[in-house]
Design a protein around this motif. Sequence first.
Motif, mmCIF file in Angstrom:
data_model
loop_
_atom_site.group_PDB
_atom_site.id
_atom_site.type_symbol
_atom_site.label_atom_id
_atom_site.label_comp_id
_atom_site.label_asym_id
_atom_site.label_seq_id
_atom_site.Cartn_x
_atom_site.Cartn_y
_atom_site.Cartn_z
ATOM 1 N N GLY A 1 11.265 -5.239 -1.957
ATOM 2 C CA GLY A 1 10.677 -4.809 -0.678
ATOM 3 C C GLY A 1 9.256 -3.883 -1.049
ATOM 4 O O GLY A 1 8.435 -3.931 -0.389
ATOM 5 N N ALA A 2 9.593 -2.960 -2.021
ATOM 6 C CA ALA A 2 8.416 -2.143 -2.348
ATOM 7 C C ALA A 2 7.176 -2.815 -2.864
ATOM 8 O O ALA A 2 6.006 -2.627 -2.597
ATOM 9 C CB ALA A 2 8.930 -1.223 -3.505
ATOM 10 N N GLN A 3 7.369 -3.916 -3.453
ATOM 11 C CA GLN A 3 6.008 -4.963 -4.230
ATOM 12 C C GLN A 3 5.922 -5.832 -2.991
ATOM 13 O O GLN A 3 5.068 -6.835 -3.374
ATOM 14 C CB GLN A 3 6.264 -5.344 -5.506
ATOM 15 N N THR B 1 0.761 -1.142 0.063
ATOM 16 C CA THR B 1 -0.038 0.081 0.155
ATOM 17 C C THR B 1 0.801 1.383 -0.244
ATOM 18 O O THR B 1 0.403 2.402 -0.117
ATOM 19 C CB THR B 1 -0.862 -0.011 1.092
ATOM 20 N N ASN B 2 2.196 1.037 0.169
ATOM 21 C CA ASN B 2 2.748 2.060 0.123
ATOM 22 C C ASN B 2 3.615 2.628 -1.162
ATOM 23 O O ASN B 2 4.316 3.739 -1.197
ATOM 24 C CB ASN B 2 4.171 2.152 1.169
ATOM 25 N N THR B 3 3.351 1.936 -2.225
ATOM 26 C CA THR B 3 4.014 2.072 -3.377
ATOM 27 C C THR B 3 3.256 3.092 -4.261
ATOM 28 O O THR B 3 2.050 3.209 -4.458
ATOM 29 C CB THR B 3 4.162 0.697 -4.060
ATOM 30 N N ILE B 4 3.933 3.772 -5.205
ATOM 31 C CA ILE B 4 3.557 4.476 -6.037
ATOM 32 C C ILE B 4 4.166 4.114 -7.523
ATOM 33 O O ILE B 4 5.394 3.743 -7.532
ATOM 34 C CB ILE B 4 3.873 5.944 -5.770
ATOM 35 N N THR B 5 3.452 3.900 -8.482
ATOM 36 C CA THR B 5 4.057 3.705 -9.654
ATOM 37 C C THR B 5 4.011 4.812 -10.629
ATOM 38 O O THR B 5 2.750 5.465 -10.885
ATOM 39 C CB THR B 5 3.178 2.425 -10.163
ATOM 40 N N VAL B 6 4.954 5.181 -11.368
ATOM 41 C CA VAL B 6 5.285 6.283 -12.193
ATOM 42 C C VAL B 6 5.173 5.552 -13.641
ATOM 43 O O VAL B 6 5.921 4.628 -13.810
ATOM 44 C CB VAL B 6 6.123 7.206 -12.097
ATOM 45 N N VAL C 1 9.839 9.723 0.094
ATOM 46 C CA VAL C 1 10.404 8.774 -0.655
ATOM 47 C C VAL C 1 11.214 8.028 -0.139
ATOM 48 O O VAL C 1 12.429 8.588 0.477
ATOM 49 C CB VAL C 1 10.808 9.444 -2.019
ATOM 50 N N LYS C 2 10.926 6.766 0.155
ATOM 51 C CA LYS C 2 11.909 5.715 0.835
ATOM 52 C C LYS C 2 12.825 5.102 -0.162
ATOM 53 O O LYS C 2 13.978 5.346 0.217
ATOM 54 C CB LYS C 2 10.960 4.940 1.477
ATOM 55 N N SER C 3 12.503 4.713 -1.198
ATOM 56 C CA SER C 3 12.986 4.203 -2.283
ATOM 57 C C SER C 3 12.705 4.322 -3.463
ATOM 58 O O SER C 3 11.469 4.587 -3.943
ATOM 59 C CB SER C 3 13.235 2.454 -2.205
ATOM 60 N N VAL C 4 13.432 4.191 -4.589
ATOM 61 C CA VAL C 4 12.844 4.337 -6.043
ATOM 62 C C VAL C 4 13.593 3.130 -6.690
ATOM 63 O O VAL C 4 14.696 3.079 -6.749
ATOM 64 C CB VAL C 4 13.403 5.531 -6.733
#
Lengths: 240, 398
Positions: free
Chosen positions: B127-129, B58-63, B93-96
């Motif tokens: 981790g993000a996913q 739920t923390n992820t953002i997809t560009v 932003v924690k990670s990209v």
Amino acid sequence: MTTAVMNRMTETKPALEVQQVRKVYGEGEATVHALAGVSLTVDRGDYVAIMGSSGSGKSTLMNILGCLDIPSTGRYLLDGVDVSRLSDKQLALVRNRLIGFIFQSFNLIPRTTALANVELPLAYAGVKPAERRKRALASLDMVGLADRAGHEPNQLSGGQQQRVAVARALVTEPALLLADEPTGNLDSRSTEDVLKIFDDLNAQNRTIVLITHEAEVGARAKRLIRLFDGQVRSDERNKR
Amino acid sequence: MSFWEILKFAVKGVSANKLRSALTMLGILIGVAAVILLVAVGNGSAQAITSQISALGTNTITVMSTNRGGTTNTSLTTEIADALKDPTLAPDVKSVSPVVSASGTLTYDGTDHEISQFIGTGTSYLGAQSYRMDRGVAFTDADVAQGRRVTVIGQTVAEELFEGVDPVGKQVTVGGALFTVVGVLAEKSSSGVQDSNDLAIAPLTAVQQTLAGYGSLSSIVVEATAADRVTAAQNEIATILDQRLKVEDGGTAPYRIQNASQLLETQTETADTFTVLLGAVAGISLLVGGIGITNIMLVTVTERTREIGIRKALGAPRRVILTQFLAEATILSLTGGGLGVLIAVLGARFEIVGVQPVIVPSSVVLALGVSVAIGLFFGGYPASRAASLRPIDALRYE
């Protein structure tokens, strides 16, 4: 002097007394006077047969005597007590303790054994199960059906069903036994069985009032009352 | 007459007519079980959707790029991805993780498997996913830096290619290049049509070298520091991107930002609608069930008016008759309702149309309560009416 008082004391309370009882059904044009002012007194230990054609009001009278119905006007004293003043609860008590009622159509509870049917009035009287069973069996024995105690009504013949109904009416040992055409649905042998029981009970000083349209049944009683159009037409003692 | 004895009368009354009693109970049973199960199915599907979405992260953002080949080059590049890693401009932003995605056929020892996604990315992607490792290890930052040809594969790939063999340490061929499997991902629940276990993930550099080339990125996955910082992170990203891609004020952005919580909201709304719909169906079945109970109770007691007359003629007080019939109605409704709950609980252990039902306790209380209340009222009311009749009227009743 004292004997006269004593006599009055014992005599003043007849088993039942009906004073100018009327019963009206319907209203206006359709009014039917089932009973048009009936008065009669039945003494203790008497054996009364009420006869009359269909529509003479004999069943209506019987229902009032049995506290199943109430008169439109008039008074009904049972054992000296005015029934119309009793509460619903007291009426239940009267029906349970003072009156044994036998119906033409038997009115046994379906799918319930003969024993359970006979036990029912005792259950409502609050008698303990063991005592209840003993008395119900004794009552069934009296009508000669002790061996049919476990049978359900649909496993019994009409005569047997009526004898179960008689046993049920007798089990609380009521002073007054009322029977509405008890032999109306029975063959001659069963009729004889039931009438024999009535004779025996009357010999034990029980008061019996029955309705019949059969002359030979009426002849067995001590007293014969004929009703016509809701009124007493004749009231005479049978010669024995 | 004691209550205990009246209760015995009631039991006799219920057992005297077994078929009728059984049918009455069946009616109540079906009504109760249907309501509980329907609500449980609705609730179960709602919970399934929620858990699927939280599995997405739920923390992820997809560009994603929406570049339609305009005059200026507005595609996403690794430089843009690096620009997003800015602690001053984008503190949330924690990670990209830059992502390139390719498709291809994996081959191992003569076995082929057409893979739906071959992803090249950085180490933070897993981790993000919310991917976890089942066996082996994930690739490292060193692997990414040096473009080592190592990969981690999903469960579906492991099953298809390595039946009965431990995939860790084996080499697979994809697009003419050899990749060494270093780990297997733990099974992840799939959302929607795509199988989230049918994928392989490798270092970005390795995939660019062998399969995707050094063109634009497919997407950039950004992880926010916390679930409630997602919107803030999203705004920060948008600012940086607008600057980088020279988007004029009011102009259409050549990219699209999606976050999982938006998805979660939409899906939860859908699930809620579904639950409300099922609840309405359940309510109707409770109503119909209630009418059924009403009907059979009315008929049962009316049919026994004569019996009530006989009992009254024998000297039964009104209270005793009423207690008996109420006790009978209670026995029927409670037994029927109880069995209904039991069947619903048993039924909820199985999947129904692909959904694992989750029982809502309040629906049990509601269904049981309403059925028992209806049973008691419509069993008790006509009995009370019949018990108040004069014996002769009850006896004459046809």
